[in-house]
Design a protein around this motif. Structure first.
Motif, PDB file in Angstrom:
ATOM      1  N   ASP A  76      -0.588 -26.431 -54.790  1.00 19.95           N
ATOM      2  CA  ASP A  76      -0.549 -25.196 -54.019  1.00 19.95           C
ATOM      3  C   ASP A  76      -1.933 -24.991 -53.411  1.00 19.95           C
ATOM      4  OD1 ASP A  76      -0.120 -22.743 -52.892  1.00 19.95           O
ATOM      5  OD2 ASP A  76       0.110 -21.648 -54.792  1.00 19.95           O
ATOM      6  N   GLY A  77      -2.148 -25.552 -52.226  1.00 19.70           N
ATOM      7  CA  GLY A  77      -3.478 -25.485 -51.616  1.00 19.70           C
ATOM      8  C   GLY A  77      -4.470 -26.322 -52.401  1.00 19.70           C
ATOM      9  N   GLU A  78      -5.486 -25.662 -52.960  1.00 18.52           N
ATOM     10  CA  GLU A  78      -6.492 -26.364 -53.762  1.00 18.52           C
ATOM     11  C   GLU A  78      -6.211 -26.227 -55.259  1.00 18.52           C
ATOM     12  OE1 GLU A  78     -10.257 -24.798 -52.419  1.00 18.52           O
ATOM     13  OE2 GLU A  78     -10.436 -26.411 -50.932  1.00 18.52           O
ATOM     14  N   MET A  95      -4.124 -37.443 -56.548  1.00 13.44           N
ATOM     15  CA  MET A  95      -4.897 -36.352 -55.973  1.00 13.44           C
ATOM     16  C   MET A  95      -5.905 -36.883 -54.950  1.00 13.44           C
ATOM     17  SD  MET A  95      -3.572 -33.673 -57.276  1.00 13.44           S
ATOM     18  CE  MET A  95      -2.062 -34.671 -57.226  1.00 13.44           C
ATOM     19  N   THR A  96      -6.558 -37.983 -55.283  1.00 14.18           N
ATOM     20  CA  THR A  96      -7.504 -38.580 -54.345  1.00 14.18           C
ATOM     21  C   THR A  96      -6.781 -39.025 -53.078  1.00 14.18           C
ATOM     22  OG1 THR A  96      -8.842 -39.358 -56.216  1.00 14.18           O
ATOM     23  CG2 THR A  96      -9.272 -40.362 -54.078  1.00 14.18           C
ATOM     24  N   GLY A  97      -5.609 -39.637 -53.258  1.00 14.24           N
ATOM     25  CA  GLY A  97      -4.828 -40.081 -52.122  1.00 14.24           C
ATOM     26  C   GLY A  97      -4.341 -38.945 -51.245  1.00 14.24           C
ATOM     27  N   ALA A  98      -4.167 -37.759 -51.854  1.00 10.90           N
ATOM     28  CA  ALA A  98      -3.717 -36.583 -51.106  1.00 10.90           C
ATOM     29  C   ALA A  98      -4.878 -35.841 -50.449  1.00 10.90           C
ATOM     30  CB  ALA A  98      -2.956 -35.646 -52.038  1.00 10.90           C
ATOM     31  N   GLY A  99      -6.095 -36.386 -50.570  1.00 14.65           N
ATOM     32  CA  GLY A  99      -7.254 -35.747 -49.956  1.00 14.65           C
ATOM     33  C   GLY A  99      -7.835 -34.606 -50.756  1.00 14.65           C
ATOM     34  N   LEU A 100      -7.527 -34.561 -52.054  1.00 17.25           N
ATOM     35  CA  LEU A 100      -8.072 -33.519 -52.931  1.00 17.25           C
ATOM     36  C   LEU A 100      -9.180 -34.110 -53.783  1.00 17.25           C
ATOM     37  CD1 LEU A 100      -4.760 -31.757 -54.039  1.00 17.25           C
ATOM     38  CD2 LEU A 100      -6.483 -30.885 -52.444  1.00 17.25           C
ATOM     39  N   GLY A 101     -10.381 -33.579 -53.653  1.00 15.19           N
ATOM     40  CA  GLY A 101     -11.525 -34.095 -54.374  1.00 15.19           C
ATOM     41  C   GLY A 101     -11.844 -33.291 -55.610  1.00 15.19           C
ATOM     42  N   ALA A 129     -14.223 -29.318 -67.952  1.00 13.77           N
ATOM     43  CA  ALA A 129     -14.622 -27.906 -67.862  1.00 13.77           C
ATOM     44  C   ALA A 129     -15.066 -27.515 -66.454  1.00 13.77           C
ATOM     45  CB  ALA A 129     -15.746 -27.619 -68.857  1.00 13.77           C
ATOM     46  N   ASP A 130     -15.495 -28.500 -65.647  1.00  8.32           N
ATOM     47  CA  ASP A 130     -15.943 -28.203 -64.287  1.00  8.32           C
ATOM     48  C   ASP A 130     -14.794 -27.854 -63.355  1.00  8.32           C
ATOM     49  OD1 ASP A 130     -18.527 -28.924 -65.098  1.00  8.32           O
ATOM     50  OD2 ASP A 130     -18.266 -31.011 -64.450  1.00  8.32           O
ATOM     51  N   LEU A 131     -13.577 -28.284 -63.691  1.00 12.71           N
ATOM     52  CA  LEU A 131     -12.464 -28.235 -62.747  1.00 12.71           C
ATOM     53  C   LEU A 131     -11.259 -27.443 -63.244  1.00 12.71           C
ATOM     54  CD1 LEU A 131     -12.822 -32.018 -62.150  1.00 12.71           C
ATOM     55  CD2 LEU A 131     -13.207 -30.343 -60.354  1.00 12.71           C
ATOM     56  N   LEU A 171       0.978 -27.554 -72.698  1.00 19.53           N
ATOM     57  CA  LEU A 171       2.203 -27.822 -71.940  1.00 19.53           C
ATOM     58  C   LEU A 171       1.905 -28.199 -70.492  1.00 19.53           C
ATOM     59  CD1 LEU A 171       4.357 -24.818 -73.220  1.00 19.53           C
ATOM     60  CD2 LEU A 171       4.259 -27.146 -74.164  1.00 19.53           C
ATOM     61  N   ASN A 172       1.004 -27.453 -69.864  1.00 15.48           N
ATOM     62  CA  ASN A 172       0.614 -27.690 -68.474  1.00 15.48           C
ATOM     63  C   ASN A 172      -0.868 -27.389 -68.324  1.00 15.48           C
ATOM     64  OD1 ASN A 172       3.324 -28.123 -67.033  1.00 15.48           O
ATOM     65  ND2 ASN A 172       3.672 -26.171 -68.084  1.00 15.48           N
ATOM     66  N   VAL A 173      -1.494 -28.024 -67.337  1.00 15.41           N
ATOM     67  CA  VAL A 173      -2.918 -27.821 -67.072  1.00 15.41           C
ATOM     68  C   VAL A 173      -3.079 -27.499 -65.588  1.00 15.41           C
ATOM     69  CG1 VAL A 173      -5.232 -28.816 -67.220  1.00 15.41           C
ATOM     70  CG2 VAL A 173      -3.477 -29.506 -68.876  1.00 15.41           C
ATOM     71  N   ARG A 174      -3.960 -26.545 -65.287  1.00 14.04           N
ATOM     72  CA  ARG A 174      -4.205 -26.151 -63.897  1.00 14.04           C
ATOM     73  C   ARG A 174      -5.651 -26.459 -63.511  1.00 14.04           C
ATOM     74  NH1 ARG A 174      -1.532 -21.725 -66.294  1.00 14.04           N
ATOM     75  NH2 ARG A 174       0.694 -21.648 -65.731  1.00 14.04           N
ATOM     76  N   PHE A 175      -5.800 -27.078 -62.343  1.00 10.63           N
ATOM     77  CA  PHE A 175      -7.112 -27.460 -61.845  1.00 10.63           C
ATOM     78  C   PHE A 175      -7.363 -26.828 -60.486  1.00 10.63           C
ATOM     79  CE2 PHE A 175      -5.859 -31.092 -64.522  1.00 10.63           C
ATOM     80  CZ  PHE A 175      -6.960 -31.190 -65.352  1.00 10.63           C
ATOM     81  N   ALA A 176      -8.635 -26.559 -60.185  1.00  7.18           N
ATOM     82  CA  ALA A 176      -9.063 -26.139 -58.847  1.00  7.18           C
ATOM     83  C   ALA A 176      -9.793 -27.314 -58.220  1.00  7.18           C
ATOM     84  CB  ALA A 176      -9.976 -24.927 -58.928  1.00  7.18           C
ATOM     85  N   LEU A 177      -9.202 -27.896 -57.160  1.00  6.03           N
ATOM     86  CA  LEU A 177      -9.771 -29.065 -56.511  1.00  6.03           C
ATOM     87  C   LEU A 177     -10.297 -28.707 -55.122  1.00  6.03           C
ATOM     88  CD1 LEU A 177      -7.105 -31.691 -57.635  1.00  6.03           C
ATOM     89  CD2 LEU A 177      -9.195 -30.961 -58.794  1.00  6.03           C
ATOM     90  N   ARG A 178     -10.781 -29.705 -54.387  1.00  5.28           N
ATOM     91  CA  ARG A 178     -11.369 -29.485 -53.068  1.00  5.28           C
ATOM     92  C   ARG A 178     -10.483 -30.146 -52.022  1.00  5.28           C
ATOM     93  NH1 ARG A 178     -15.428 -30.516 -56.778  1.00  5.28           N
ATOM     94  NH2 ARG A 178     -17.189 -29.058 -56.771  1.00  5.28           N
ATOM     95  N   SER A 179     -10.136 -29.410 -50.976  1.00  5.41           N
ATOM     96  CA  SER A 179      -9.200 -29.924 -49.970  1.00  5.41           C
ATOM     97  C   SER A 179      -9.879 -30.633 -48.803  1.00  5.41           C
ATOM     98  CB  SER A 179      -8.340 -28.780 -49.427  1.00  5.41           C
ATOM     99  OG  SER A 179      -9.147 -27.778 -48.830  1.00  5.41           O
TER     100      SER A 179
END
Length: 346
Positions: A76-78, A95-101, A129-131, A171-179
């Protein structure tokens, strides 16, 4: 969906290829099946992801082993939410292939997504912890599904409040990535040299991933069934953190036996020393054999203790004890194991 029960030895499910039989082995491919298996278990439960950070005793585990085999993610976005059983490096590659860093420096690490916050997995200047923004978990004490934020997880060097306890099941993990398709700032000198950039620079995430994979392969840290140097639990010992008040005495003792400065890095609660440097200067070199040559330090990386093909867990722990005791005798620094020890001890 009903979880599937099978008969197996845990050596079939760990990257060390070590471990005795499971009393009961259940494969859960959905969150509902995972919760059902845990709730139905009438004995002790061992949760198993990719088996990459686990040392299981030769006697195995008498209780119920639940293999978390959930998979998939939602972007969902980043923001990305991913299932706990998802293979970690497949996820990073996608994620890398999708352009998310952001995740690229954690490429090539074996195991599952759900294990990464437990250990606060890290490599090449980056850690979970960074992401990570939050996890969804099942609280076994209350029977409820809850969200835990980064702050609640209490991240520190290679640990979190989840480590060493089965009170909560990820159960699930959520990350904030860079688009923007770029990596996180490069913080690790070896990686910067490989990429030909300065520390702090950002590069295409795909370039950083390939550089990390190249470095990891050179150290035997990318799984390869044909290469016994990769039959390991990764780095067996964590880098020791010495409290600031104790540091002068520790460095003085090291200087009395080695005429070279020990690599050291800032860390919460003190200064982090290089475990690999200490191991090598204590006389344990790459390829150092354990009992009968059935185990050995990797020929590529002194922090990896490897199964050479026909070892038992007792052999591995004997080598680990030899290394730990040798470092302590020479330098007065006690190394701590990084993997979880199940029905065995060091």
């Amino acid at each position: 969906m009903t979880p599937v029960e099978t008969r197996t030895t845990l050596a079939e499910h760990t990257t060390l290829r070590l471990g005795g039989p499971a009393g009961r082995f259940v494969v859960a491919e959905t969150t509902e099946a995972l919760l059902s298996a845990v709730r139905a278990a009438e004995d002790e439960v061992l949760l198993l992801g990719g088996g990459s950070n686990l040392v299981v005793g030769d006697g195995g585990f008498d209780g119920t082993v639940v293999k978390i085999a959930t998979s998939g993610w939602r972007i969902d976005g980043e923001s990305v939410e991913v299932a706990a059983g998802q293979n970690w490096d497949e996820f990073v590659a996608a994620m890398t292939g999708a352009g998310l860093g952001g995740l690229e420096c954690l490429s090539g690490i074996p195991g599952s997504v759900g294990a990464t916050p437990i250990q606060n997995v890290g490599a090449y200047g980056c850690e979970i912890a960074d992401l990570l923004t939050s996890i969804e978990c099942f609280d076994r004490r209350t029977g409820e599904i809850r969200t835990m934020t980064t702050q609640e997880l209490g991240f520190a060097y290679r640990t979190s409040v989840l480590k060493g306890t089965d009170a909560a099941i990820v159960l699930n993990v959520r990350f904030a990535l860079r688009s923007d398709g770029l990596s996180a700032p490069i913080r690790y000198a070896e990686l910067a040299r490989t990429l030909g950039v300065e520390l702090g620079d950002r590069v295409p995430a795909a370039d950083a991933r390939e550089a990390v994979l190249t470095l990891r392969r050179g150290k035997g840290m990318v799984l390869d069934a044909a290469d016994h140097d990769t039959w390991s639990a990764g780095s067996f010992f964590t880098n020791p953190i010495v409290p600031e008040p104790d540091l002068p005495a520790v460095l003085a003792r090291i200087a009395r036996v080695v005429d070279a400065p020990v690599p050291q890095y800032p860390a919460d609660g003190g200064v982090k020393l290089s475990a690999a440097w200490l191991i090598e200067r204590a006389g344990f070199h790459k390829g150092h054999p354990g009992p009968g040559g059935r185990v050995a330090l990797s020929t590529k990386h002194t922090l990896a203790l490897t199964n050479r093909g026909d070892a038992g867990t007792a052999d591995l722990l004997a080598l680990a004890a030899e290394v730990r005791d040798g470092v302590e005798a020479r330098f007065g620094v006690t190394l701590q194991p990084e993997p979880l020890l199940i029905n065995c001890s060091l």
